[in-house]
Design a protein around this motif. Structure first.
Motif, PDB file in Angstrom:
ATOM      1  N   GLN B 113       0.828  -1.212   0.000  1.00  0.00           N
ATOM      2  CA  GLN B 113       0.000   0.000   0.000  1.00  0.00           C
ATOM      3  C   GLN B 113       0.857   1.254   0.000  1.00  0.00           C
ATOM      4  O   GLN B 113       0.545   2.234  -0.660  1.00  0.00           O
ATOM      5  CB  GLN B 113      -0.926   0.010   1.215  1.00  0.00           C
ATOM      6  N   LYS B 117       0.874   4.455  -3.074  1.00  0.00           N
ATOM      7  CA  LYS B 117       0.817   5.920  -2.965  1.00  0.00           C
ATOM      8  C   LYS B 117       2.103   6.539  -3.497  1.00  0.00           C
ATOM      9  O   LYS B 117       2.085   7.417  -4.342  1.00  0.00           O
ATOM     10  CB  LYS B 117       0.699   6.339  -1.485  1.00  0.00           C
ATOM     11  N   LYS B 118       3.205   6.051  -2.941  1.00  0.00           N
ATOM     12  CA  LYS B 118       4.484   6.686  -3.189  1.00  0.00           C
ATOM     13  C   LYS B 118       5.261   5.939  -4.261  1.00  0.00           C
ATOM     14  O   LYS B 118       5.867   4.910  -4.007  1.00  0.00           O
ATOM     15  CB  LYS B 118       5.297   6.694  -1.903  1.00  0.00           C
TER      16      LYS B 118
END
Lengths: 139, 139
Positions: B113, B117-118
Motif C-alpha cells: 500500500q 501511494k508513493k
DNA sequence: CTGCGTGCAAATGGTTTGCACTACG
DNA sequence: CGTAGTGCAAACCATTTGCACGCAG
C-alpha cells in the motif's frame, strides 16, 4: 570530491596516502553506481595504467575496514562497493543490472513501528534492508 | 514427504525420475534450513555414497528451472536452495549464519500500500524482499 | 630507516562445463 | 533404443594470499 579532500579523508582514517589509494577512491566516487572491483580496475587503468588487481582488492578491503565503503553482494555473486554510508535500501533493475540507492525515512519509520508491535519469536532485529526489484521505465 | 510423493512431484514437472534426483529432493526436505550444495552433498553421502557433486549442481539447477526450488545467494557468496515457494522474506542471524523464512501477509500489505501511494521515479516495482538481520535470543 | 603497501603470480573454492558412459521412459 | 541424466575431471572466475621489493611517514 577533490584530491586533497580524498587525502584528508584517508589521513582521518589513519590510512597511508598512496597514489593507488587515491586513484581507487577517485574511481569509486566517479563511478557512483556501486562499481564492482572490475569496474574500478578498468576505470583506473585509463589514468593509472600500472596498478595490480590484487592491490585493488586489498585497498578496497582496507576501505571497508575503515568504514569508508560498504561491500554489497549482488544476485549473481559479485561484490560491489558502495560509498553511501547511511542506512539505505537498494533498487535493483532486473534488465540492466543497475543498482540504485533508495533512502526513505518515512518507509523506515513505518516498518520500524510495525516491528515494534509485532515481534518475531526469539529474534532481536538489528537491521532491515529492502531489495526492491523491477525495471526502470524507458519512457 | 514420502518417496512416492517425490516421484509424483518430479513427474508432474516432466523431470525424469532418477535415484539421484529423488535423493537430492529428500535431502532438501530433510535439511529444511536453506541448505548449501555442500550440505546437500554431505547429507546424501550418508545413504547414497555414489553421487557426483557436478550432478548435484545440475540437478539443483534443473529443480530451480522447474520452480521446485529457489536459489538464494547469501552474504558470503554461497548459494542456498530454498524449497518454500510462496513469497517470503528472510531472517538472517549474524551470529550463527542461520537463515529462516519469514512470511507476513500483513506486513506485505502495508508495504504494498505504501508503494501504491508513493511511486519511485521511473521505476516499476516487481518484487520487494526484506532481509531482516539480527540475532536469535538464546533465552 | 622501518614497516605498511604494492605487484606479481600462484592458490583458493564454489560453481560450471565437456564429454563419454548409463539408464530412464 | 534414443535422449536426457550422470560421473569425472578439467575449467572458470572473482577473490585471496604469500612473498620480495618499494615507498610513505
Amino acid at each position: 570530491m577533490t584530491t586533497s579532500e580524498i587525502i584528508e579523508r584517508l589521513k582521518q582514517n589513519k590510512l597511508r596516502v598512496t597514489p593507488q589509494r587515491v586513484a581507487i577512491f577517485e574511481a569509486i566516487y566517479k563511478l557512483n553506481n556501486h562499481p564492482t572491483a572490475e569496474n574500478i580496475i578498468n576505470n583506473i587503468k585509463n589514468n593509472h595504467p600500472y596498478i595490480s588487481q590484487g592491490t585493488v582488492y586489498k585497498v578496497l578491503d582496507s576501505f571497508v575496514e575503515s568504514n569508508l565503503l560498504k561491500k554489497v553482494k549482488t544476485e549473481n555473486g559479485v561484490m560491489r562497493y558502495d560509498h553511501v554510508l547511511s542506512a539505505h535500501h537498494h533498487i535493483y533493475c532486473q534488465e540492466t543490472d543497475r543498482i540504485e540507492d533508495y533512502v526513505d525515512d518515512e518507509l523506515d519509520k513505518i516498518i520500524h513501528q510495525y516491528f515494534k508491535k509485532k515481534k518475531i519469536n526469539n529474534f532481536q532485529i538489528k537491521d532491515i534492508k529492502l531489495q526492491i526489484s523491477g525495471t526502470f521505465k524507458t519512457k
